[in-house]
Scaffold this motif. Structure first.
Motif, PDB file in Angstrom:
ATOM      1  N   ASP A 186       0.826  -1.214   0.000  1.00 28.40           N
ATOM      2  CA  ASP A 186       0.000   0.000   0.000  1.00 28.40           C
ATOM      3  C   ASP A 186       0.857   1.259   0.000  1.00 28.40           C
ATOM      4  O   ASP A 186       0.613   2.199  -0.762  1.00 28.40           O
ATOM      5  N   HIS A 187       1.869   1.300   0.839  1.00 29.77           N
ATOM      6  CA  HIS A 187       2.691   2.503   0.960  1.00 29.77           C
ATOM      7  C   HIS A 187       3.620   2.675  -0.242  1.00 29.77           C
ATOM      8  O   HIS A 187       3.831   3.800  -0.704  1.00 29.77           O
ATOM      9  N   GLN A 193       1.473   3.873  -3.294  1.00 27.97           N
ATOM     10  CA  GLN A 193       0.845   5.194  -3.185  1.00 27.97           C
ATOM     11  C   GLN A 193       1.832   6.321  -2.908  1.00 27.97           C
ATOM     12  O   GLN A 193       1.511   7.494  -3.134  1.00 27.97           O
ATOM     13  N   SER A 205      -7.084   0.150  -7.119  1.00 25.56           N
ATOM     14  CA  SER A 205      -7.395   0.592  -5.761  1.00 25.56           C
ATOM     15  C   SER A 205      -6.576  -0.255  -4.795  1.00 25.56           C
ATOM     16  O   SER A 205      -6.188  -1.377  -5.116  1.00 25.56           O
ATOM     17  N   TRP A 206      -6.324   0.297  -3.607  1.00 23.16           N
ATOM     18  CA  TRP A 206      -5.488  -0.382  -2.630  1.00 23.16           C
ATOM     19  C   TRP A 206      -6.251  -0.585  -1.340  1.00 23.16           C
ATOM     20  O   TRP A 206      -7.207   0.127  -1.057  1.00 23.16           O
ATOM     21  N   GLU A 212      -5.635  -0.159   1.908  1.00 21.72           N
ATOM     22  CA  GLU A 212      -5.658   0.866   2.939  1.00 21.72           C
ATOM     23  C   GLU A 212      -4.972   2.127   2.430  1.00 21.72           C
ATOM     24  O   GLU A 212      -4.057   2.048   1.598  1.00 21.72           O
ATOM     25  N   PRO A 213      -5.371   3.289   2.933  1.00 24.00           N
ATOM     26  CA  PRO A 213      -4.680   4.529   2.551  1.00 24.00           C
ATOM     27  C   PRO A 213      -3.285   4.584   3.165  1.00 24.00           C
ATOM     28  O   PRO A 213      -3.057   4.098   4.275  1.00 24.00           O
ATOM     29  N   THR A 218      -1.203   6.512   4.992  1.00 27.31           N
ATOM     30  CA  THR A 218      -1.163   7.694   5.849  1.00 27.31           C
ATOM     31  C   THR A 218       0.239   7.883   6.429  1.00 27.31           C
ATOM     32  O   THR A 218       1.024   6.937   6.542  1.00 27.31           O
TER      33      THR A 218
END
Length: 230
Positions: free
Chosen positions: A109-110, A113, A198-199, A201-202, A204
């Protein structure tokens, strides 16, 4: 503070390994080597939830460090042997420890993104990491199934060698079957042709991540600063 490292995002965790790699090039005398290794040991005491896993990593890295130090001593450079051994510990130990706290899904995810990495590569890389992390569970399942059928290793060393060989072959066959199933499943879900993904989790970024990155840079700078002051 003992569980603080578990709240950091995976990119910050990996920065500890890269910072220790960069800082290891400045380990050129015994003073900088001891100070850098001690700094990581103190950070481990303060921030890691348990010392069992770090000590296991230290033992494995210590084997490599000991071999490097022994090689330096055998080549006639006895004064540099401890420095060479400690340099390997500073280089390898922090990265080996933080990798154990990296979750493959969160890492994907990280990376996808926050870094300019192709989505298809990230998805394939995360899938392969998840397969690797499941190897231990697969080994245990195969071992339990063989013991239930009376095919345990026994106490004969020759039987143990044969048992490990057959288990390794079974693991390879299971990995090939699992890889084929995962490839078909990913293709069926459009992983190969999707243009927008799409992933889970965001990605953050918290205040703890900023502090963690600062700590990683500070630990990686211990050896250069010690060398400069000396």
């Amino acid at each position: 503070m003992r569980g603080w490292v578990q709240r950091l995002n995976p990119l910050v965790l990996l920065s500890f390994g890269f910072a220790s790699l960069a800082g290891s090039f400045a380990v050129r005398d015994l003073t900088s080597a001891v100070v850098a290794a001690s700094a990581y040991a103190v950070a481990g005491v303060l921030f890691l939830p348990s010392w069992r896993y770090p000590l296991a990593c230290l033992a494995l890295c210590g084997v490599s460090a000991g071999l490097i130090g022994f090689s330096a001593w055998r080549l006639g450079n006895g004064d540099h042997a401890p420095v060479a051994a400690l340099r390997i510990l500073v280089l390898a130990w922090p990265g080996a420890v933080v990798v154990g706290f990296v979750d493959p899904s969160r890492l994907g995810d990280h990376v996808a993104q926050r870094l300019p990495v192709p989505d298809r590569f990230v998805a394939a890389f995360v899938a392969s990491l998840q397969r690797v992390t499941g190897l231990a569970g697969t080994w245990q399942q195969l071992a339990r199934a063989r013991r239930a059928r009376g095919l345990g290793p026994g106490r004969n060393p020759l039987t143990v060698v044969r048992y490990v060989g057959s288990m390794t072959f079974a693991m390879l066959a299971d990995a090939l079957r699992g890889g084929s199933r995962m490839s078909v499943a990913m293709d069926a879900r459009g992983f190969a042709t999707a243009t927008r993904r799409s992933w889970a989790e965001p990605a953050t970024w918290s205040r703890a991540d900023t502090v963690g990155l600062a700590v990683a840079i500070a630990l990686g700078s211990v050896a250069p600063l010690t060398l400069a002051l000396a």
